[in-house]
Design an enzyme around this catalytic site. Structure first.
Site, PDB file in Angstrom:
ATOM      1  N   ASP A  97       0.856  -1.194   0.000  1.00 13.44           N
ATOM      2  CA  ASP A  97       0.000   0.000   0.000  1.00 13.44           C
ATOM      3  C   ASP A  97       0.895   1.248   0.000  1.00 13.44           C
ATOM      4  OD1 ASP A  97      -2.369   1.482   0.203  1.00 13.44           O
ATOM      5  OD2 ASP A  97      -2.313   1.479   2.397  1.00 13.44           O
ATOM      6  N   HIS A  98       0.556   2.206  -0.836  1.00 12.70           N
ATOM      7  CA  HIS A  98       1.317   3.464  -0.921  1.00 12.70           C
ATOM      8  C   HIS A  98       2.822   3.250  -1.114  1.00 12.70           C
ATOM      9  CE1 HIS A  98      -1.956   6.262  -0.348  1.00 12.70           C
ATOM     10  NE2 HIS A  98      -2.434   5.448   0.560  1.00 12.70           N
TER      11      HIS A  98
ATOM     12  N   ALA B 165      -7.887   1.029   7.253  1.00  8.30           N
ATOM     13  CA  ALA B 165      -6.721   0.957   8.132  1.00  8.30           C
ATOM     14  C   ALA B 165      -7.058   1.426   9.549  1.00  8.30           C
ATOM     15  CB  ALA B 165      -5.581   1.793   7.561  1.00  8.30           C
TER      16      ALA B 165
ATOM     17  N   ASN C 254     -10.017   0.571   0.871  1.00  9.40           N
ATOM     18  CA  ASN C 254      -8.954   0.385   1.859  1.00  9.40           C
ATOM     19  C   ASN C 254      -9.446   0.737   3.259  1.00  9.40           C
ATOM     20  OD1 ASN C 254      -7.372  -0.134  -0.346  1.00  9.40           O
ATOM     21  ND2 ASN C 254      -5.958   1.552  -0.019  1.00  9.40           N
TER      22      ASN C 254
HETATM   23 ZN   LIG Z   1      -4.417   5.297   1.198  1.00  6.35          ZN
END
Ligand SMILES: [Zn+2]
Length: 286
Positions: free
Chosen positions: A82-83, A230, A228
């Site tokens: 991710d990222h 988190a 997404n």
């Molecule tokens: Zn993000």
């Protein structure tokens, strides 16, 4: 089963009008919780790690952990970077066994974003590894990334970006922010629909935690195929551990509060997986 890529699960989600949940994990308990929730729901799932999580442990550690958990799982499991903030990290992730990567070049000028993303695709595509790109800037703070002024994704530029980079999915900026929203979230769903009309690859929603469930459902119905999550997982984990320490005399065994945190994360993930598939029902009703 072995780890799978995100290619098929996102394509199925796009066709089916639902979304696949992608969950940021930071340790073993979170990884176990995400897979257990996905198994209970019978849903494919994406586990993902950010660069700061990879500095906390390593690519090899998370690849080993998630590969081992996926081996005995009854649902398809993908492991995603991710990222990803550099070409090198993206390539290292694939070498370590990650089955999907994001190259986030959204902080770069357009041509540089296209160039860096294209180079990652050139390495990943021959290995069958899908690449998520980002165009426009999702606001707020995630990981090391602080974006003060969000820039919305322009549909025509998005089509050009996908064409020139060869990305297999695209993160869009439509008013969501990472972390906390200051004031009422303003999500541009009509813009999302216009992007959906001009771009053929699955679209990804970042920055969902502060959004009402109805807004996330609306975004899925308008063409989001991956969402997404988190902050929800971190909040559930931390609350469970805090409660344990507040109420237990002389806590000693990490397994005791680890198990409680795992249960709390699993419940949060189950809720988000249900939300993602609920989008299909909304679309059917429209
Ligand atoms: Zn993000």
């Amino acid at each position: 089963m072995p780890l799978v890529t995100t290619t098929e699960m996102l394509r199925d989600a796009k066709v089916g009008g639902y979304a696949v949940g992608a969950f940021n994990i930071e340790n073993m308990e979170m990884a176990q919780a995400v897979i257990a929730a996905a198994e209970a729901a019978g849903a494919p799932v994406i586990l993902q790690t950010t660069p700061s999580t990879l500095r906390y442990a390593t690519l090899d550690t998370f690849a080993g952990l998630v590969t081992a958990l996926a081996k005995n799982a009854t649902v398809p499991v993908a492991l995603h970077l991710d990222h990803g903030n550099s070409f090198d990290l993206a390539v290292q992730a694939v070498r370590a066994g990650y089955t999907s990567v994001m190259l986030d070049g959204s902080g770069l000028p357009l041509e540089e974003n296209i160039d860096t993303t294209r180079r990652v695709v050139d390495v990943c595509a021959p290995n069958g590894i899908p690449v998520e790109g980002e165009l426009g800037k999702v606001g707020g703070k995630e990981d090391d990334l602080v974006v003060n002024s969000a820039t919305f994704t322009d549909p025509a530029t998005a089509a050009e970006f996908v064409e020139r980079t060869g990305v297999t999915s695209l993160a869009v900026a439509i008013g969501t922010v990472h972390g906390e929203y200051h004031g009422e979230p303003q999500i541009d769903v009509p813009l999302l629909r216009r992007i959906r009309e001009t771009v053929t690859v699955p679209l990804v929603l970042h920055g969902s935690p502060g959004l009402p469930a109805a807004t996330i459902r609306e975004c899925i119905a308008a063409g989001i195929s991956k969402v997404n999550f988190a902050t929800e997982l971190r909040a559930a984990y931390t609350a469970a551990v805090s409660d344990y320490f507040a109420t237990t005399n002389k806590p000693l065994d990490p397994k005791a509060y680890g198990a409680l945190a795992r249960e709390a994360v699993q419940a949060a993930v189950a809720d988000r997986i249900a939300l993602c598939s609920a989008g299909a029902q909304l679309k059917a009703a429209m």
